[in-house]
Design a protein around this motif. Sequence first.
Motif, mmCIF file in Angstrom:
data_model
loop_
_atom_site.group_PDB
_atom_site.id
_atom_site.type_symbol
_atom_site.label_atom_id
_atom_site.label_comp_id
_atom_site.label_asym_id
_atom_site.label_seq_id
_atom_site.Cartn_x
_atom_site.Cartn_y
_atom_site.Cartn_z
ATOM 1 N N GLU A 123 0.832 -1.212 0.000
ATOM 2 C CA GLU A 123 0.000 0.000 0.000
ATOM 3 C C GLU A 123 0.861 1.255 0.000
ATOM 4 N N ARG B 99 2.850 2.946 -3.268
ATOM 5 C CA ARG B 99 2.266 3.779 -4.329
ATOM 6 C C ARG B 99 2.952 5.138 -4.432
ATOM 7 N N TRP C 33 5.590 2.636 -6.959
ATOM 8 C CA TRP C 33 5.359 1.228 -7.251
ATOM 9 C C TRP C 33 3.862 0.922 -7.331
ATOM 10 N N THR C 34 3.522 0.064 -8.279
ATOM 11 C CA THR C 34 2.156 -0.467 -8.342
ATOM 12 C C THR C 34 2.230 -1.970 -8.543
ATOM 13 N N TRP C 35 1.268 -2.673 -7.961
ATOM 14 C CA TRP C 35 1.195 -4.125 -8.097
ATOM 15 C C TRP C 35 -0.221 -4.493 -8.550
ATOM 16 N N ASP C 36 -0.293 -5.149 -9.653
ATOM 17 C CA ASP C 36 -1.591 -5.578 -10.155
ATOM 18 C C ASP C 36 -1.905 -6.981 -9.660
ATOM 19 N N ASN C 37 -3.134 -7.146 -9.202
ATOM 20 C CA ASN C 37 -3.617 -8.463 -8.777
ATOM 21 C C ASN C 37 -2.784 -9.074 -7.650
ATOM 22 N N ALA C 38 -2.286 -8.231 -6.768
ATOM 23 C CA ALA C 38 -1.532 -8.755 -5.623
ATOM 24 C C ALA C 38 -2.471 -9.541 -4.703
ATOM 25 N N ARG C 39 -2.029 -10.697 -4.264
ATOM 26 C CA ARG C 39 -2.854 -11.503 -3.361
ATOM 27 C C ARG C 39 -1.953 -12.268 -2.400
#
Length: 449
Positions: free
Chosen positions: A65, A68, A72-78
């Motif tokens: 979180e 950002r 940095w950005t993370w797509d579909n982080a799980r």
Amino acid sequence: MADYDYDLFVIGAGSGGTRAARVSASYGAKVAVAEEYRVGGTCVIRGCVPKKLLVYGSHFSEELEDGRNFGWTWDNARFDWPTLRDHVLKDVDRLNKAYTETLKNHDVEIILERAELTGPHDIKLASGKTVTARYILIAVGAWPAKAEFPGSELMSTSNDMFHLEKLPEAIIISGGGYIANEFAGIFNGLGCDVTVVNRSDVILRGYDESVRDRLIQISLAKGIKYNFNCTFDKIEKRDDGALDVYMDGDDKPLQADVVLAATGRRPKIEGLGLDQAGVETDDKGAIKVDEYSQTNVESIYAVGDVTDRVQLTPVAIREGQAFAETVFNDNPRTVDYDCIPSAVFSQPPIASVGLTEGEAREKYGNIKVYSSDFRAMRNVFADRAERSLYKMIVEHPSEKILGLHMIGPDAPEILQAAAVAVKAGLTKQAFDDTVALHPSMAEELVLLK
């Protein structure tokens, strides 16, 4: 010593027992260690080490979180619980092997069986075999305590948290100590709904009040719920496996997938045969020992959490070392229990050494308190409101440092070095005379006002 099978027989292969065994063996003693589960003890197998790994794992929710504003950005982080759990357990396997090899490399015989005292020099193994030893060292540690009420058998303990089949959607944690607050932070960070239930309105008893209050403020902001002055009535299991938890006479239960009992630990003396050997315990079941870790039975000693002293892994290690020096190296040694640093790996973590403000006022009367209440640089940049707090308690007018208390990112890492200054009896002036290391969080220690 030829009249005995061993010079030293250690019951329990945790941190204290392992240190005592290998050092005693290095001084020429014939040593055996009995361990009923795995070599390494609570800290390595089911305590501070695997728990710290879970803390690291749970931090990533905030790291992702906060990233950002750092670009940095993370797509579909799980998050996948089995991946973290299994890697933690794999590291426990590694440490168990390392501890085992350390003992073997020092020619310590490892007996993977439960051992029971049958006399001052006599031990009976689970296999039925009996052995004798000139000296016996008890280092079996402590075990999670549970309250007794209808359905309490449905509660889990800290031992179980590393083996959960799946991540709970909701967890209720009973207790207000370091175990409760650490697991509250872990499961909150992993996305669980967390409620802490405490029978009083005080958490982390023994830590500085200002630091405790700051942790509650931050935890509430993170979404952790607290039910203070609250007791359990009963727990019932539903058909789907979820738990209904009834408290304080309320007929409407809270629902949870896991209820964690984190209300302290008790010396693990059941079935140890202390009565048969004549070893005395206190009213809490802890083995009574003198300053050299010797019990009332001349040939039997005890170190670590099974005694009536400080329940910390580094302390158990010191006690094990001192025992070996005293008994097998003709070098009587004791452990200094003054100014022992401690930490709570909550989120953010707490670190402390010396007297709290309340303790200092009671003991010295005239004291001064220096503090720094600030936002860490990374929190400012990440637009996170969380504030850190550092406190220094000094005697007045000498300005001798009596205590340091911190809550904030990396507080334990920072305090370890600062604890040396407190132990050495330095004054506030020594910190004032030290040039700040900028920009760092640690520099706040030499800028306290």
